[in-house]
Design a protein around this motif. Structure first.
Motif, mmCIF file in Angstrom:
data_model
loop_
_atom_site.group_PDB
_atom_site.id
_atom_site.type_symbol
_atom_site.label_atom_id
_atom_site.label_comp_id
_atom_site.label_asym_id
_atom_site.label_seq_id
_atom_site.Cartn_x
_atom_site.Cartn_y
_atom_site.Cartn_z
ATOM 1 N N GLY A 163 12.312 0.681 -42.738
ATOM 2 C CA GLY A 163 13.139 1.395 -43.702
ATOM 3 C C GLY A 163 14.465 1.850 -43.112
ATOM 4 N N GLN A 164 15.083 2.823 -43.783
ATOM 5 C CA GLN A 164 16.375 3.349 -43.317
ATOM 6 C C GLN A 164 16.399 4.869 -43.420
ATOM 7 N N GLU A 165 17.140 5.461 -42.496
ATOM 8 C CA GLU A 165 17.406 6.898 -42.564
ATOM 9 C C GLU A 165 18.870 7.103 -42.901
ATOM 10 N N PHE A 166 19.166 8.074 -43.750
ATOM 11 C CA PHE A 166 20.544 8.428 -44.070
ATOM 12 C C PHE A 166 20.833 9.790 -43.462
ATOM 13 N N VAL A 167 21.836 9.812 -42.582
ATOM 14 C CA VAL A 167 22.040 10.964 -41.719
ATOM 15 C C VAL A 167 23.415 11.575 -41.967
ATOM 16 N N GLU A 168 23.474 12.896 -42.000
ATOM 17 C CA GLU A 168 24.754 13.594 -42.147
ATOM 18 C C GLU A 168 25.072 14.342 -40.854
ATOM 19 N N PHE A 169 26.356 14.335 -40.472
ATOM 20 C CA PHE A 169 26.747 14.988 -39.214
ATOM 21 C C PHE A 169 28.190 15.476 -39.323
ATOM 22 N N PRO A 170 28.513 16.525 -38.566
ATOM 23 C CA PRO A 170 29.892 17.010 -38.531
ATOM 24 C C PRO A 170 30.697 16.325 -37.424
ATOM 25 N N LEU A 171 32.002 16.256 -37.571
ATOM 26 C CA LEU A 171 32.870 15.769 -36.507
ATOM 27 C C LEU A 171 33.297 16.967 -35.651
ATOM 28 N N PRO A 172 33.604 16.805 -34.392
ATOM 29 C CA PRO A 172 33.529 15.572 -33.612
ATOM 30 C C PRO A 172 32.082 15.141 -33.350
ATOM 31 N N ALA A 173 31.895 13.820 -33.173
ATOM 32 C CA ALA A 173 30.539 13.307 -32.987
ATOM 33 C C ALA A 173 30.558 12.053 -32.116
ATOM 34 N N VAL A 174 29.391 11.751 -31.592
ATOM 35 C CA VAL A 174 29.179 10.528 -30.817
ATOM 36 C C VAL A 174 28.278 9.604 -31.636
ATOM 37 N N LEU A 175 28.712 8.362 -31.820
ATOM 38 C CA LEU A 175 27.933 7.413 -32.617
ATOM 39 C C LEU A 175 27.671 6.155 -31.804
ATOM 40 N N THR A 176 26.486 5.549 -31.970
ATOM 41 C CA THR A 176 26.261 4.233 -31.382
ATOM 42 C C THR A 176 26.063 3.233 -32.516
ATOM 43 N N ILE A 177 26.669 2.056 -32.339
ATOM 44 C CA ILE A 177 26.822 1.103 -33.438
ATOM 45 C C ILE A 177 25.821 -0.035 -33.338
ATOM 46 N N ASP A 178 25.105 -0.253 -34.437
ATOM 47 C CA ASP A 178 24.154 -1.354 -34.551
ATOM 48 C C ASP A 178 24.860 -2.524 -35.231
ATOM 49 N N GLN A 179 24.204 -3.653 -35.310
ATOM 50 C CA GLN A 179 24.804 -4.752 -36.060
ATOM 51 C C GLN A 179 24.708 -4.447 -37.551
ATOM 52 N N GLY A 180 25.521 -5.142 -38.332
ATOM 53 C CA GLY A 180 25.461 -4.946 -39.777
ATOM 54 C C GLY A 180 26.571 -4.045 -40.276
ATOM 55 N N LEU A 181 27.177 -3.251 -39.371
ATOM 56 C CA LEU A 181 28.239 -2.343 -39.803
ATOM 57 C C LEU A 181 29.479 -3.137 -40.195
ATOM 58 N N ASN A 182 29.800 -4.160 -39.413
ATOM 59 C CA ASN A 182 31.015 -4.935 -39.686
ATOM 60 C C ASN A 182 30.957 -6.237 -38.894
ATOM 61 N N THR A 183 31.973 -7.049 -39.028
ATOM 62 C CA THR A 183 32.157 -8.228 -38.190
ATOM 63 C C THR A 183 33.455 -7.999 -37.434
ATOM 64 N N ALA A 184 33.427 -8.193 -36.125
ATOM 65 C CA ALA A 184 34.612 -7.880 -35.327
ATOM 66 C C ALA A 184 35.726 -8.873 -35.606
ATOM 67 N N ARG A 185 36.966 -8.365 -35.685
ATOM 68 C CA ARG A 185 38.131 -9.235 -35.880
ATOM 69 C C ARG A 185 38.438 -9.975 -34.588
ATOM 70 N N TYR A 186 39.083 -11.119 -34.695
ATOM 71 C CA TYR A 186 39.572 -11.822 -33.513
ATOM 72 C C TYR A 186 40.965 -11.322 -33.204
ATOM 73 N N PRO A 187 41.326 -11.237 -31.931
ATOM 74 C CA PRO A 187 42.692 -10.855 -31.604
ATOM 75 C C PRO A 187 43.646 -11.941 -32.113
ATOM 76 N N ALA A 188 44.697 -11.555 -32.829
ATOM 77 C CA ALA A 188 45.697 -12.523 -33.264
ATOM 78 C C ALA A 188 46.713 -12.707 -32.133
ATOM 79 N N LEU A 189 47.462 -13.798 -32.196
ATOM 80 C CA LEU A 189 48.428 -14.087 -31.128
ATOM 81 C C LEU A 189 49.381 -12.912 -30.927
ATOM 82 N N LYS A 190 49.836 -12.355 -32.055
ATOM 83 C CA LYS A 190 50.755 -11.219 -31.987
ATOM 84 C C LYS A 190 50.090 -10.053 -31.238
ATOM 85 N N GLY A 191 48.820 -9.846 -31.535
ATOM 86 C CA GLY A 191 48.071 -8.773 -30.873
ATOM 87 C C GLY A 191 47.944 -9.027 -29.381
ATOM 88 N N ILE A 192 47.730 -10.281 -29.016
ATOM 89 C CA ILE A 192 47.567 -10.617 -27.605
ATOM 90 C C ILE A 192 48.866 -10.344 -26.842
#
Ligand SMILES: Cc1cc2nc3c(=O)[nH]c(=O)nc-3n(C[C@H](O)[C@H](O)[C@H](O)COP(=O)(O)OP(=O)(O)OC[C@H]3O[C@@H](n4cnc5c(N)ncnc54)[C@H](O)[C@@H]3O)c2cc1C
Ligand SMILES: Nc1ncnc2c1ncn2[C@@H]1O[C@H](COP(=O)(O)O)[C@@H](O)[C@H]1O
Lengths: 250, 328
Positions: A163-192
């Motif tokens: 299942g899933q837990e839905f959690v509430e927290f105040p900032l500032p906070a420390v978070l650890t990231i699992d998969q499923g949150l997003n897909t990482a962007r590739y660096p573009a040439l301009k960014g490089i």
């Protein structure tokens, strides 16, 4: 907002590892290295916040030898603002030693969010993020696959067994990231190109004493070579027989 | 004499199977060293009723923390109490589960105590000056032996590695005082959503039937579920392709970025066997693969492989397993 993202440089796992002669490490010859996958999703999470609020500053931190600069530059090329190398002769296995050095660096930085990957692919402990949070006395939410920040409150989703837990927290906070949150962007040439000019500070890592050390590494016993017992539904009776008499799982 | 602390995970007032595994792991070591096992359980009032079960598996003492604020996971309050108990109890070793809850809790406690922690541990040995554990690294492709020299040493065990064994002890109940106000935690679990009833959890199921892209869509997963039902004691898993497509929930994903499982039997249906998937299931005792491509990498590690169309083979297997079960 001010966001720190801690990123680890890890070997590419799509290889057959060899054990180094010293016996307690893998042989690094020929290995390719890149940013730990979970950490790239943490960088992406920070950049998405920056996309919405360009005043956001994203600082990436990596502990290790000078080779981690390559990983830091990649995050800068993705869009982070500046980097910090916490320089150490090698990356220790002891999560608490790493956490202490990272916490010392971030302590007075005024960060609203400090992001980590859920776990590093090489040492596979999944502990550094929560340890840093605890050392800094901040609220911690681990292994999140959904995140919403509104004002000074965040909500996150964590996958738990079944299942899933839905959690509430105040900032500032420390978070650890699992998969499923997003897909990482590739660096573009301009960014490089831009990344080459972004600040990258090098400081000694305050590692302290390690109480957890690897004494030996070995390749696990290979599974017996696979066996194809037959083709099509006709092989089913043979399979059931083997499950009963040989594997004894039925 | 070295006493050992075992964290017994509960959910909704019931002990989870891994609770018995942490107690068993602790008992096995204490039997060699002559120390006591102190199990700890937190929950809403009434959870102390579980003490007898923990005693059955070898707890000399059961430390109980009961509070209405422990209905859902309350990381800050539980970490505070557990750290205080470990600090004052003078333990040599504290054992946690590598579960969603344990993986969140153990590093908090290790940092509070300033001691070493290793997770996903598959073996534990106590030596005079150190705790020695085995811990898979590099997505399970390398096994490491790790030495923890802090006292106490903290370890979190992998599920299904320490089979629960009944070894009855007194299990006298001790009450743990809360540290601060458990209702005042900053991090609050507002809601828990469980996917579909009383299904067996992947980490605990002795049999897992997993489906991959070969199933073509969510409408065909009934084939996998029916096979799992035929085994009776099976959970259903999936590959990342399947969870990314939304055919199954993310919590069903097995692999490097999903769950790590080691069941007695793992049946891979329409799964190619990418390294990231193998990383999560290669330690399964027996592996069966059904795939139409005889070159699929899953066949390299499958004890028993059948080449062919899953839409034909799986229903036949389901029927044959049912029949075998009925014959007993
Ligand atoms: C950073 C990263 C992390 C990842 N983490 C994970 C992870 O944790 N878990 C995970 O599973 N994957 C993970 N992946 C994805 C992984 O690389 C593979 O893409 C994925 O495992 C493939 O899933 P699959 O086997 O279902 O699909 P495919 O690779 O497409 O395989 C489908 C198989 O079904 C067979 N098939 C098709 N039709 C039939 C039929 N009618 N009968 C029988 N067989 C049939 C085919 O021959 C094929 O072998 C990760 C990838 C990356 C890059
Ligand atoms: N050497 C390091 N430098 C920066 N961040 C790290 C380092 N090691 C671990 N981390 C962070 O901590 C997370 C968890 O790592 P671990 O506890 O090793 O599994 C990683 O995903 C990173 O975000």
């Amino acid at each position: 907002m001010k966001i720190a993202v801690c990123i680890k440089r890890v070997p590419d796992m799509d290889v057959r590892f060899k054990i180094a002669d010293i016996g307690n490490a893998v042989d690094e010859a020929g290995l390719k290295f890149d940013m730990n996958d979970f950490d790239s999703w943490a960088v992406e999470a920070a950049l998405q916040i920056k996309d919405r609020d360009p005043a956001t500053e994203v600082v990436v931190v990596s502990l290790g030898p000078d080779s981690v600069q390559e990983t830091i530059r990649k995050a800068l090329a993705m869009g982070a603002d500046r980097g910090v190398e916490l320089k150490a002769a090698h990356i220790p296995f002891d999560g608490l030693a790493i956490a202490r050095a990272i916490a010392a660096e971030l302590k007075d930085g005024g960060y609203d969010l400090i992001l980590f990957g859920k776990q590093s692919a090489d040492s596979s402990n999944g502990i550094v993020g929560a340890m840093v949070g605890e050392l800094l006395g901040l609220p911690i939410v681990t292994a999140i696959s959904k995140l919403d920040i509104s004002g000074r409150t965040g909500t996150a989703k964590r996958e738990i067994e079944g299942g899933q837990e839905f959690v509430e927290f105040p900032l500032p906070a420390v978070l650890t990231i699992d998969q499923g949150l997003n897909t990482a962007r590739y660096p573009a040439l301009k960014g490089i190109m831009a990344a080459k000019k972004k600040p990258l500070e090098v400081k000694p890592a305050q590692l302290g004493e390690a109480t957890v050390t690897v004494t030996k590494m070995e390749l696990p016993p290979e599974r017996a070579a696979g066996r194809i017992i037959g083709e099509g539904a006709g092989a089913v009776p043979e399979l059931v027989m083997l499950l009963q008499t040989e594997a004894k799982v039925l | 004499m070295a006493n050992i602390f075992a964290f017994a995970e509960s959910r909704n007032g019931e002990l989870r199977k891994i609770a018995l595994e942490t107690v068993t792991a602790a008992r096995t070591i204490a039997d060699v060293t002559g120390g006591e096992v102190h199990a700890f359980v937190a929950g809403t009032p009434g959870i102390s009723g579980k003490a007898a079960q923990l005693a059955q598996y070898g707890a000399d003492t059961v430390i109980v923390a009961e509070h209405s604020a422990f209905e859902k996971y309350n990381p800050e309050a539980v970490a505070g109490i557990v750290a205080e108990r470990i600090r004052s109890g003078g333990y040599r070793l504290a054992i946690f589960p590598t579960s969603a809850l344990g993986s969140d809790l153990a590093p908090r406690i290790a940092a509070k105590l300033g001691v070493g922690l290793v997770t996903d541990v598959t073996e534990i040995k106590l030596e005079s000056d150190a705790v020695i554990v085995k811990h898979p690294v590099n997505i399970g492709k390398v096994m490491s032996t790790v030495k923890i020299t802090s006292t106490p040493a903290l370890v979190a065990i992998r599920a299904n590695m320490f089979t629960p064994v009944e070894k009855p002890r007194a299990g006298k109940v001790a009450v743990a005082e809360a540290v601060g106000d458990p209702s005042a935690s900053r991090v609050v679990v507002k809601e828990v959503k469980m996917g579909g009833g009383a299904k067996l959890d992947l980490g605990e199921a002795p049999v897992i039937v997993s489906g991959g892209r070969g199933l073509r869509g969510p409408e065909n997963f009934h084939l996998v579920e029916e096979l799992a039902a035929a085994f009776g004691n099976a959970a259903v898993g999936a590959t990342r392709v399947v969870t990314d497509e939304g055919w199954r929930p993310h919590s069903d994903q097995i692999g490097q970025t999903g769950r790590l499982v080691s069941p007695q039997l793992y049946v891979a249906v329409g799964i190619s066997g990418a390294i990231q998937h193998l990383a999560g299931m290669r330690t399964s005792k027996t592996i069966v693969a059904i795939n139409k491509d005889k070159e699929a990498p899953i066949f390299k590690i499958a004890d028993y492989g059948i080449v062919g169309d899953l839409f034909e083979i799986v229903p036949a297997l389901t029927a044959a397993v049912k029949e075998a079960k009925a014959r007993g």
